[in-house]
Design an enzyme around this catalytic site. Sequence first.
Site, PDB file in Angstrom:
ATOM      1  N   GLN A   1       0.918  -1.201   0.214  1.00 40.20           N
ATOM      2  CA  GLN A   1      -0.028  -0.045  -0.013  1.00 40.20           C
ATOM      3  C   GLN A   1       0.724   1.372  -0.169  1.00 40.20           C
ATOM      4  OE1 GLN A   1      -2.249   0.461   3.703  1.00 40.20           O
ATOM      5  NE2 GLN A   1      -3.836   1.740   2.644  1.00 40.20           N
ATOM      6  N   GLY A   2       0.658   1.976  -1.268  1.00 37.38           N
ATOM      7  CA  GLY A   2       1.629   3.213  -1.063  1.00 37.38           C
ATOM      8  C   GLY A   2       0.624   4.619  -0.781  1.00 37.38           C
ATOM      9  N   TYR A   3       0.222   4.736   0.464  1.00 38.34           N
ATOM     10  CA  TYR A   3      -0.425   5.826   1.024  1.00 38.34           C
ATOM     11  C   TYR A   3       0.434   6.746   1.854  1.00 38.34           C
ATOM     12  CZ  TYR A   3      -5.094   4.191  -0.027  1.00 38.34           C
ATOM     13  OH  TYR A   3      -6.383   3.935  -0.711  1.00 38.34           O
ATOM     14  N   SER A   4       0.984   6.369   3.050  1.00 37.39           N
ATOM     15  CA  SER A   4       1.719   7.506   3.811  1.00 37.39           C
ATOM     16  C   SER A   4       3.097   8.107   3.278  1.00 37.39           C
ATOM     17  CB  SER A   4       1.833   6.782   5.283  1.00 37.39           C
ATOM     18  OG  SER A   4       0.797   6.346   6.041  1.00 37.39           O
TER      19      SER A   4
ATOM     20  N   GLU B   1     -10.274  -1.412   5.201  1.00 36.73           N
ATOM     21  CA  GLU B   1      -9.163  -1.486   6.112  1.00 36.73           C
ATOM     22  C   GLU B   1      -9.365  -1.305   7.637  1.00 36.73           C
ATOM     23  OE1 GLU B   1      -4.510   0.082   6.736  1.00 36.73           O
ATOM     24  OE2 GLU B   1      -6.038   1.324   5.655  1.00 36.73           O
TER      25      GLU B   1
ATOM     26  N   SER C   1      -4.735   7.428  12.403  1.00 28.40           N
ATOM     27  CA  SER C   1      -4.499   7.305  13.682  1.00 28.40           C
ATOM     28  C   SER C   1      -5.877   7.453  14.578  1.00 28.40           C
ATOM     29  CB  SER C   1      -3.730   8.292  14.402  1.00 28.40           C
ATOM     30  OG  SER C   1      -4.294   9.668  14.040  1.00 28.40           O
ATOM     31  N   ASN C   2      -5.971   6.881  15.589  1.00 32.21           N
ATOM     32  CA  ASN C   2      -7.099   6.859  16.484  1.00 32.21           C
ATOM     33  C   ASN C   2      -7.631   8.385  16.962  1.00 32.21           C
ATOM     34  OD1 ASN C   2      -6.996   4.174  16.512  1.00 32.21           O
ATOM     35  ND2 ASN C   2      -6.841   3.901  18.626  1.00 32.21           N
ATOM     36  N   GLU C   3      -6.843   9.159  16.865  1.00 32.16           N
ATOM     37  CA  GLU C   3      -7.046  10.551  17.217  1.00 32.16           C
ATOM     38  C   GLU C   3      -7.926  11.127  15.925  1.00 32.16           C
ATOM     39  OE1 GLU C   3      -4.034   9.597  20.071  1.00 32.16           O
ATOM     40  OE2 GLU C   3      -4.275   9.510  17.766  1.00 32.16           O
TER      41      GLU C   3
END
Length: 398
Positions: free
Chosen positions: A126-129, A244, A383-385
């Site tokens: 996966q090329g996301y971040s 996901e 992230s959970n935030e």
Amino acid sequence: MDLNYSPEDDAFRQQVRDFLAANLPPDLRRKVRGHLRLGKDDYVRWHRIVAAQGWAAPGWPVEYGGTGWNAVQRHIWDEECALAGAPPILPFGVNMVAPVIMAFGSAAQKAHFLPRILHCDDWWCQGYSEPGAGSDLASLATTAVRDGGHYVVNGQKTWTTLAQHADMIFCLVRTDPAARKQDGISFLLIDMKSPGITVRPIVMLDEEHEVNEVFFDNVRVPVENLVGKENQGWTYAKFLLGHERTGIAAVGRSKRELRFLKALALRQQLGGRPLLDDPVFAAKIAQVEIELMALEVTVLRTIAQEDRAPGPQASLLKIKGTEVQQALAELMVEAAGPAALPFDSALLEGRHGIAHDSADEMQAAPLAAYYFNYRKTSIYGGSNEIQKNIIARMILGL
């Protein structure tokens, strides 16, 4: 919804158990239950065993090779695989890019990629971040410029899980730098053997090479590998992230780890009695078990909505699922005590001849690495935030 399993569900569960008992290789079961590291061959071997049974993609439509199982059956399959100690079917192909290709891809993309994903002929990443675009994914800077029949891609992705093994990467790229940041993104399928791609390892606190940096230097990608429409990739990315985040909840895996924790606490002694009998520690286990039970009910409610893609409720599953996973990892280390401290790479990689004083130490030794690895779960997949912001905006209307 009825939360009781029907006789048909119980019969299906037994069918799954019989398959696992007959087909799950003992060495893979030992690695998974012992928190040892899995290699590429381990993942591919199990995927192909399951694919030969026709069960590698339970959530796919039947016309693409899916099983036709309902939501409860898929949940039972996931749970029984985890409890048995089966390696996971890696999600990047089956559960992440495949639904995007089915929903938005061309007929040619479906005909070429879906059978290869189903039988694990291609390993996907996966090329996301990116270094400057993690939870704020829409700030990504990797560019794709149209040049005749190709896009020319330049930029960098990071935290790319298992990219060192990958044949293909699904990648978010910026195709219109002048547009609002969410509107100028496209979704490309890129061959990892393309000239100009460099993969550089990132070795984590657990000393494992699991994630990577991926660099694109004038990488030429055929226009035919654009999924859907140019500059509409943000829509496809959100669709993918819903799948996901639902999977990240991993209820079955947490149930397996809860069993491991209870067995470990039963063997550990505190003042001449099992740690599991200590009321303070027992209360900690009870709390995480209650949260896991509530998570399972919420997962069942979510996956029962079979006619819709996962919505913002997937963020609830992601938050609570990762919190439960981290709580279990912390309690394992607490239960093991000093026995969790040894950091033996040979043991983690499953090499034989490792000397420990007892079987308990053999089980406890990988736990420090396991704990370190699971610190990431509240960050990846958004992230959970960020998930709390999504819930506040899209569910609570704040």
